[in-house]
Design a protein around this motif. Structure first.
Motif, short mmCIF file in Angstrom:
data_model
loop_
_atom_site.label_atom_id
_atom_site.label_comp_id
_atom_site.label_asym_id
_atom_site.label_seq_id
_atom_site.Cartn_x
_atom_site.Cartn_y
_atom_site.Cartn_z
N THR A 149 28.29 78.38 4.52
CA THR A 149 28.88 79.56 4.84
C THR A 149 27.72 80.20 5.54
OG1 THR A 149 28.15 80.49 2.72
CG2 THR A 149 30.46 79.46 2.92
N LYS A 150 26.61 79.68 5.39
CA LYS A 150 25.35 80.54 6.01
C LYS A 150 25.08 79.89 7.44
CE LYS A 150 24.67 82.75 2.25
NZ LYS A 150 25.11 84.01 2.06
N GLU A 202 33.68 81.82 5.14
CA GLU A 202 33.20 82.40 3.75
C GLU A 202 34.54 82.69 2.85
OE1 GLU A 202 30.12 83.45 6.59
OE2 GLU A 202 32.36 83.47 6.78
#
Length: 276
Positions: A149-150, A202
């Motif tokens: 998600t990063k 996310e």
């Protein structure tokens, strides 16, 4: 039956298979013209205990409305419509498949990529695995880190760590739906199996944690909107559905569900062995 005097809005993504579906202002409900058999199904058969096992796979039914308005300056007769939950409402970037129609969000542009009905109508049996892979792509990124998600560079689809549990859980649900449908005496002609899954990384990751892994510590904070489920699976479109006592379920529906399950089996194996 209620009357609706304001102006419902056209539904931006036609989650229901037919044009002309309206949505409430907040988008949480859809309003569609009620055909007699579909109205009978929702008002009577969907509430019958005999169809209880199917209920988790049906859109929530909220009753009927009479839509009043004018056409070319003339008052029109009220149209009886049914009010259902908008199955796409909980999703930020819904990826939608209903037999012959699918959309997949492009995470680079945040715009939906539409696969037209002509693709579904022209696809051959031998190409079905490619079709299911097209709808469930594995995201590839040269900068993919241990926390998917990063990452700053994104592509079509979801990271393997998010997509795989969605596929595995979806496969379990289709098995449950198959078992439930085998127990009913119902003929569905022209119905659809609707699959929606979250395309936002996310929210999809949060949904997997909260709904599939029962992670009580995965609640969002800081005033952010709580994520919805990572996917939904529903039967829709009952305009030509009849109860058939003593005749069992539609064999075509059973075959279709079995085919989808086999396609998911193949896609699950592909994703498990995908190198990303």
């Amino acid at each position: 039956m209620s009357s609706w005097t304001s102006s419902p809005l056209p539904l931006s993504s036609q989650v229901g298979g037919h044009p002309g579906i309206l949505a409430t202002e907040d988008g949480s409900l859809i309003i569609k013209k009620a055909l007699p058999l579909e109205l009978e199904f929702y008002q009577t058969h969907a509430l019958d205990p005999a169809f209880g096992p199917l209920r988790p796979f049906l859109p929530k039914f909220y009753g009927t409305l009479k839509l009043e308005g004018e056409v070319d300056g003339l008052n029109t007769d009220p149209l009886v419509s049914i009010v259902l939950e908008n199955l796409a409402y909980p999703f930020s970037k819904p990826n939608i498949l209903d037999i012959k129609l699918g959309t997949v969000h492009d995470n680079n542009t945040s715009l939906p990529v539409v696969t037209p009905k002509t693709y579904g109508k022209s696809i051959k049996v031998a190409d079905l695995p490619d079709g299911i892979a097209r709808f469930f792509p594995v995201a590839s990124s040269p900068s993919l880190s241990s926390d998917p998600t990063k990452t700053s560079i994104r592509s079509f689809g979801l990271p393997k760590s998010i997509l795989l549990p969605i596929l595995e859980s979806l496969r379990e649900d289709i098995t449950e739906l198959l078992e439930a449908f085998q127990e009913v005496h119902l003929c569905i002609v022209g119905g659809s199996l609707l699959i929606i899954y979250e395309g936002d990384w996310e929210r999809a990751a949060e949904g997997v944690k909260r709904f599939l892994f029962d992670d009580e510590n995965s609640n969002e904070s800081g005033g952010k909107k709580r994520s919805g489920p990572p996917y939904t699976l529903s039967l829709i479109d009952f305009a030509h559905t009849r109860v058939t006592p003593g005749q069992g379920p539609s064999q075509g529906v059973l075959l279709g569900l079995s085919t989808v399950r086999k396609l998911l089996d193949g896609r699950i194996e592909q994703v498990r062995h995908a190198e990303v």
